[in-house]
Design an enzyme around this catalytic site. Structure first.
Site, PDB file in Angstrom:
ATOM      1  CB  SER A 144     113.976  67.920  47.017  1.00 38.99           C
ATOM      2  OG  SER A 144     112.517  67.891  47.083  1.00 38.99           O
ATOM      3  CG  ASP A 300     110.333  63.870  47.682  1.00 41.86           C
ATOM      4  OD1 ASP A 300     109.970  63.416  48.430  1.00 41.86           O
ATOM      5  OD2 ASP A 300     110.871  65.307  47.245  1.00 41.86           O
ATOM      6  CG  ASP A 302     113.449  65.651  50.470  1.00 46.24           C
ATOM      7  OD1 ASP A 302     112.829  65.297  49.558  1.00 46.24           O
ATOM      8  OD2 ASP A 302     113.588  66.877  51.030  1.00 46.24           O
ATOM      9  CG  ASP A 304     110.328  67.470  50.617  1.00 45.82           C
ATOM     10  OD1 ASP A 304     110.303  66.672  49.703  1.00 45.82           O
ATOM     11  OD2 ASP A 304     110.954  68.792  50.658  1.00 45.82           O
TER      12      ASP A 304
END
Length: 571
Positions: A144, A300, A302, A304
């Site tokens: 993340s 960010d 990834d 999400d």
């Protein structure tokens, strides 16, 4: 130290799959501290999967710890379906592609059909793919928003939610029984492709994902061509899907931050690639100096989480996750009511550390608020429950203060792609009536009350760090303050034992949520101080919710409560 040395010697002999590990093991041979940190424990697998520093050792993320986790998850899949399948995605982090292929090889060798994205894709697209392809589980390789030395392994069940505790315990039990080097099955990736045991996910799934998001639009006839946006994917997976969805809905004036456009797991421009931090907008602001935009957006790695900065009086104001959440909730409820598309008995879902302002906004529109523990999987579970009862249409928005949002039921995890779309849509709508989002947010506080929030994290790494965090939590449990900043504590909630204590009456009641290592101090004026260790990072976090009659008083109270709360932690 003897056990550590023994594990080290085994790894030095057998850890030959990755040349980087060989060099690292040689380098740590005469460094007892590094060796201890790498081998004193096993990297913990929980409902969020694995997350850790990339490197050699049982307490590090590498092809072997990934292999053990995949062996455990494969066993779980085979326990529920003899002809099971799994979807795999990965982000731009260091070794993410290697770890994703390693996982695929293990699943294929265990008779689990693998569907893997052929290029890096966001976490929400993994959740979507699990559901779309009717898989029994899913994996996304990502850490993340953590710094570049980290990576992770998020595991999902057939609903597209992160694993429940029972499933995570099943995987962990298998991992503990499997020998790292001899007990993990593996099939060569290319052989898996040739045999059909591993299959690349087609572009149809990507397009279906964007179709689903586009259907979430609120003001579908709104012209967005006058909105100007500067966007940074922070070297991650958002670059393609965010730009594609904005193009679809007519946001044509999008400038991408070139220095942060392409995948780069070292994150050279932003070492902590978290849209919660001002650093995430440094490069975007440089562009805005000569080419001002209505809004700056950063996702960010990834994709999400999403953060924004809004142009107001010539300056850019960074918004908190709570700010964006209440803006989005108010926009969705008010516009859908005006357009006649708001369902009867709508539902919004928030976490226990997310602003209480949600309740005031929801009350105006007859919207039910469901509170869950911290972690988006709990929001995803509520969406699944609604779907099981054929009530998905009631769900309008779920969000948490840590910059995670989900509108629509296409996924069961937070989604910065759909959030970016809705942020642009509402910015364009308010611009069409002569307001920017900063002005709208001010209107919301004036109408619904001043509840100002802040979160602060304290990092404690390694063995001593874990002990420090545990000591802080134990001390707070055993020495509950009667007041914080001269404001009486009315209710103390220990979510670890699911007990709420009313200090006025002495009455104890059960908290109807799963047990979690969280402590909540609720003050007599409605303000709150909540403390919890992070589930994915070596941190302890404090959350302040300050309620007052005016902007100035709420701002002052927030700062005071944060100061006093920090002293309570003893840091």
């Amino acid at each position: 130290m003897n056990d550590v040395k023994q594990f080290f010697e085994i790894w030095k002999e057998k850890a030959v799959k990755d040349g980087d590990l060989i060099h690292e093991l040689c380098a740590m041979e005469n460094n007892d501290n590094e060796m201890t940190e790498a081998f004193y424990t096993n990297l913990e697998f929980g409902t969020a999967g694995l997350r850790g520093i990339i490197g050699a050792g049982t307490n590090r993320l590498n092809v072997y710890t990934i292999g053990k986790a995949s062996q455990g998850l494969a066993a779980y899949i085979n326990s529920i379906n003899n002809n099971g399948s799994v979807a795999i995605a990965y982000d731009s982090r260091i070794k993410s592609d290697l770890f994703a292929k390693t996982a695929a090889e293990v699943f294929a060798a265990n008779g689990v059909k693998v569907y893997i994205y052929k290029e890096l894709m966001p976490t929400p697209m993994l959740s979507f793919a699990v559901r779309y392809l009717k898989c029994d589980a899913g994996v996304v390789v990502t850490a993340s928003h953590n710094p570049s030395k980290y990576n992770g392994y998020k595991a999902y069940d057939s609903t597209g939610c992160q694993l429940c505790p029972e499933a995570a315990d099943f995987v962990l039990d298998i991992m503990n029984k499997v020998d790292t080097f001899e007990g993990v099955k593996s099939l060569d990736f290319d052989e898996g492709i040739k045999s059909g045991k591993i299959e690349y996910i087609s572009d149809d799934v990507y397009n279906a994902f964007l179709d689903s998001i586009e259907n979430v639009r609120v003001s579908k006839d709104l012209d967005l061509s006058n909105l100007s946006v500067i966007y940074s994917p922070l070297h991650g997976t958002g670059n393609k899907p965010v730009r594609d969805i904005l193009k679809r809905i007519g946001v044509s004036n999008v400038t991408v931050v070139k220095s942060e456009e392409l995948p780069n797991g070292n994150f050279p421009t932003c070492p902590y690639p978290n849209p919660e931090t001002p650093d995430a907008f440094v490069e975007a602001k440089k562009i805005a100096e000569n080419n001002p935009a209505d809004i700056l957006i950063a996702t960010d790695p990834d994709c999400d989480r999403v953060g924004i900065a809004v142009r107001n009086n010539g300056e850019y104001t960074l918004f908190s996750g709570n700010d964006v959440g209440v803006l989005m909730l108010n926009y969705i409820l008010s516009r859908r009511k005006a357009l006649g598309t708001l369902p009867q008995n709508p539902i919004t879902v928030k976490t226990i550390v997310t602003t209480e302002l949600v309740k005031n906004i929801a009350n105006k529109y007859g919207c039910k608020v469901i509170e869950v523990l911290t972690g988006f999987k709990f929001i995803g579970e509520q969406i699944t429950l609604l779907a099981d009862n054929n009530e998905s249409n009631r769900y309008v928005l779920g969000f948490e203060e840590s910059y995670g949002y989900l509108a629509g039921d296409h996924a069961r995890d937070k989604d910065a792609v759909v959030a970016s779309m809705l942020i642009c849509e509402m910015a364009a709508y308010y611009k069409s009536i002569g307001k920017n989002l900063a002005e709208v947010l001010e209107d919301i506080y004036n109408e619904f009350g001043f509840c100002y929030c802040v979160q602060k994290s304290f990092t404690f790494e390694g063995i001593t760090g874990m002990a420090k965090i545990a000591s802080i939590m134990d001390n707070l449990r055993n020495n509950v303050p009667k007041s914080i900043s001269d404001i009486k504590v009315s209710v103390f909630k220990d979510f670890g034992i699911s007990v709420s204590t009313d200090f006025d009456s002495g009455e104890k009641t059960e908290i109807e949520l799963p047990k979690s290592n969280v402590l909540g101090f609720y003050l007599e004026d409605g303000s709150s101080v909540i403390v919890r260790p992070s589930g994915t990072e070596p941190k302890i976090k404090i959350y302040i919710g300050a309620i007052a009659e005016t902007d100035k008083k709420a701002t002052e109270k927030r700062a005071t409560l944060l100061s006093y709360g920090t002293k309570l932690l003893g840091v």
